[in-house]
Design a protein around this motif. Sequence first.
Motif, PDB file in Angstrom:
ATOM      1  N   LYS A  83     -17.481 -45.915  18.979  1.00 59.84           N
ATOM      2  CA  LYS A  83     -16.893 -45.912  17.637  1.00 59.84           C
ATOM      3  C   LYS A  83     -15.742 -44.917  17.550  1.00 59.84           C
ATOM      4  O   LYS A  83     -14.715 -45.190  16.947  1.00 59.84           O
ATOM      5  CB  LYS A  83     -17.958 -45.578  16.589  1.00 59.84           C
ATOM      6  CG  LYS A  83     -18.970 -46.679  16.375  1.00 59.84           C
ATOM      7  CD  LYS A  83     -20.000 -46.280  15.313  1.00 59.84           C
ATOM      8  CE  LYS A  83     -20.993 -47.401  15.093  1.00 59.84           C
ATOM      9  NZ  LYS A  83     -21.991 -47.066  14.076  1.00 59.84           N
ATOM     10  N   ARG A  84     -15.934 -43.759  18.154  1.00 54.05           N
ATOM     11  CA  ARG A  84     -14.887 -42.734  18.125  1.00 54.05           C
ATOM     12  C   ARG A  84     -13.601 -43.255  18.761  1.00 54.05           C
ATOM     13  O   ARG A  84     -12.501 -43.049  18.240  1.00 54.05           O
ATOM     14  CB  ARG A  84     -15.365 -41.467  18.837  1.00 54.05           C
ATOM     15  CG  ARG A  84     -14.353 -40.316  18.782  1.00 54.05           C
ATOM     16  CD  ARG A  84     -14.855 -39.069  19.498  1.00 54.05           C
ATOM     17  NE  ARG A  84     -15.182 -39.278  20.895  1.00 54.05           N
ATOM     18  CZ  ARG A  84     -14.278 -39.405  21.884  1.00 54.05           C
ATOM     19  NH1 ARG A  84     -12.988 -39.357  21.617  1.00 54.05           N
ATOM     20  NH2 ARG A  84     -14.677 -39.577  23.125  1.00 54.05           N
ATOM     21  N   LYS A  85     -13.736 -43.990  19.882  1.00 48.26           N
ATOM     22  CA  LYS A  85     -12.545 -44.532  20.546  1.00 48.26           C
ATOM     23  C   LYS A  85     -11.895 -45.628  19.709  1.00 48.26           C
ATOM     24  O   LYS A  85     -10.666 -45.756  19.700  1.00 48.26           O
ATOM     25  CB  LYS A  85     -12.899 -45.041  21.942  1.00 48.26           C
ATOM     26  CG  LYS A  85     -13.188 -43.911  22.916  1.00 48.26           C
ATOM     27  CD  LYS A  85     -13.525 -44.438  24.292  1.00 48.26           C
ATOM     28  CE  LYS A  85     -13.814 -43.284  25.253  1.00 48.26           C
ATOM     29  NZ  LYS A  85     -14.168 -43.774  26.592  1.00 48.26           N
ATOM     30  N   THR A  90      -7.192 -46.905  16.841  1.00 55.38           N
ATOM     31  CA  THR A  90      -6.668 -47.497  15.612  1.00 55.38           C
ATOM     32  C   THR A  90      -5.628 -46.568  14.982  1.00 55.38           C
ATOM     33  O   THR A  90      -4.544 -47.009  14.586  1.00 55.38           O
ATOM     34  CB  THR A  90      -7.804 -47.781  14.615  1.00 55.38           C
ATOM     35  OG1 THR A  90      -8.740 -48.677  15.227  1.00 55.38           O
ATOM     36  CG2 THR A  90      -7.278 -48.390  13.321  1.00 55.38           C
ATOM     37  N   GLU A  91      -5.933 -45.285  14.908  1.00 58.04           N
ATOM     38  CA  GLU A  91      -4.990 -44.331  14.311  1.00 58.04           C
ATOM     39  C   GLU A  91      -3.741 -44.164  15.167  1.00 58.04           C
ATOM     40  O   GLU A  91      -2.636 -44.026  14.630  1.00 58.04           O
ATOM     41  CB  GLU A  91      -5.672 -42.989  14.044  1.00 58.04           C
ATOM     42  CG  GLU A  91      -6.697 -43.065  12.925  1.00 58.04           C
ATOM     43  CD  GLU A  91      -6.163 -43.753  11.666  1.00 58.04           C
ATOM     44  OE1 GLU A  91      -5.048 -43.426  11.203  1.00 58.04           O
ATOM     45  OE2 GLU A  91      -6.869 -44.650  11.140  1.00 58.04           O
ATOM     46  N   TYR A 111     -20.860 -55.621  14.712  1.00 56.78           N
ATOM     47  CA  TYR A 111     -19.796 -55.024  15.520  1.00 56.78           C
ATOM     48  C   TYR A 111     -19.129 -53.899  14.750  1.00 56.78           C
ATOM     49  O   TYR A 111     -18.873 -54.014  13.550  1.00 56.78           O
ATOM     50  CB  TYR A 111     -18.707 -56.053  15.859  1.00 56.78           C
ATOM     51  CG  TYR A 111     -19.078 -57.002  16.961  1.00 56.78           C
ATOM     52  CD1 TYR A 111     -18.827 -56.668  18.298  1.00 56.78           C
ATOM     53  CD2 TYR A 111     -19.660 -58.221  16.683  1.00 56.78           C
ATOM     54  CE1 TYR A 111     -19.156 -57.535  19.316  1.00 56.78           C
ATOM     55  CE2 TYR A 111     -19.993 -59.107  17.700  1.00 56.78           C
ATOM     56  CZ  TYR A 111     -19.736 -58.758  19.006  1.00 56.78           C
ATOM     57  OH  TYR A 111     -20.064 -59.619  20.014  1.00 56.78           O
ATOM     58  N   TYR A 112     -18.810 -52.801  15.444  1.00 58.34           N
ATOM     59  CA  TYR A 112     -17.930 -51.785  14.868  1.00 58.34           C
ATOM     60  C   TYR A 112     -16.561 -52.107  15.423  1.00 58.34           C
ATOM     61  O   TYR A 112     -16.371 -52.136  16.653  1.00 58.34           O
ATOM     62  CB  TYR A 112     -18.360 -50.363  15.244  1.00 58.34           C
ATOM     63  CG  TYR A 112     -17.537 -49.330  14.508  1.00 58.34           C
ATOM     64  CD1 TYR A 112     -17.799 -49.036  13.176  1.00 58.34           C
ATOM     65  CD2 TYR A 112     -16.483 -48.682  15.132  1.00 58.34           C
ATOM     66  CE1 TYR A 112     -17.033 -48.115  12.473  1.00 58.34           C
ATOM     67  CE2 TYR A 112     -15.715 -47.751  14.444  1.00 58.34           C
ATOM     68  CZ  TYR A 112     -15.995 -47.473  13.114  1.00 58.34           C
ATOM     69  OH  TYR A 112     -15.229 -46.567  12.421  1.00 58.34           O
ATOM     70  N   GLU A 113     -15.616 -52.389  14.545  1.00 55.99           N
ATOM     71  CA  GLU A 113     -14.318 -52.861  15.009  1.00 55.99           C
ATOM     72  C   GLU A 113     -13.215 -52.551  14.017  1.00 55.99           C
ATOM     73  O   GLU A 113     -13.460 -52.261  12.851  1.00 55.99           O
ATOM     74  CB  GLU A 113     -14.347 -54.375  15.212  1.00 55.99           C
ATOM     75  CG  GLU A 113     -14.520 -55.146  13.911  1.00 55.99           C
ATOM     76  CD  GLU A 113     -14.616 -56.645  14.099  1.00 55.99           C
ATOM     77  OE1 GLU A 113     -14.100 -57.367  13.224  1.00 55.99           O
ATOM     78  OE2 GLU A 113     -15.207 -57.089  15.097  1.00 55.99           O
TER      79      GLU A 113
END
Length: 128
Positions: A83-85, A90-91, A111-113
């Motif tokens: 999730k951190r990646k 994204t940022e 999904y975490y996306e």
Amino acid sequence: MRIEHLAIWVADLEAMKDFYEIHFNARAGERYENPTKNFTSYFLDFGTGSRLELMHKPEIPFLVSQESERLGLVHFAISVGSKRKVDTLTEKLRADGFSIVGEPRTTGDGYYESVVLDPEGNRVEITE
């Protein structure tokens, strides 16, 4: 069975290659050129057994905006491992001026996306 590769027609072969190399750690193979067919391409290797083929032929037109929903291939997902990646990439993509069309979140199917548009408007899901 597994998906060996996906292929995308692109207008700017070098810019698209650079995007996936810089932001998704893809490694491009040798540029393939077929002057008879006015065709060039790269295979991008993600180091996981999956590849993306970027293909260019000047006479291939854009059909519709990738930003709108339509039939056919809608997106492909690239797993970055956590999730951190997902949040970090994204940022970075946002700071580099790319359109984030789906903010980081956990979807209904678990999904975490997030979702970014590549330089030519293709939807790329960034998953953990």
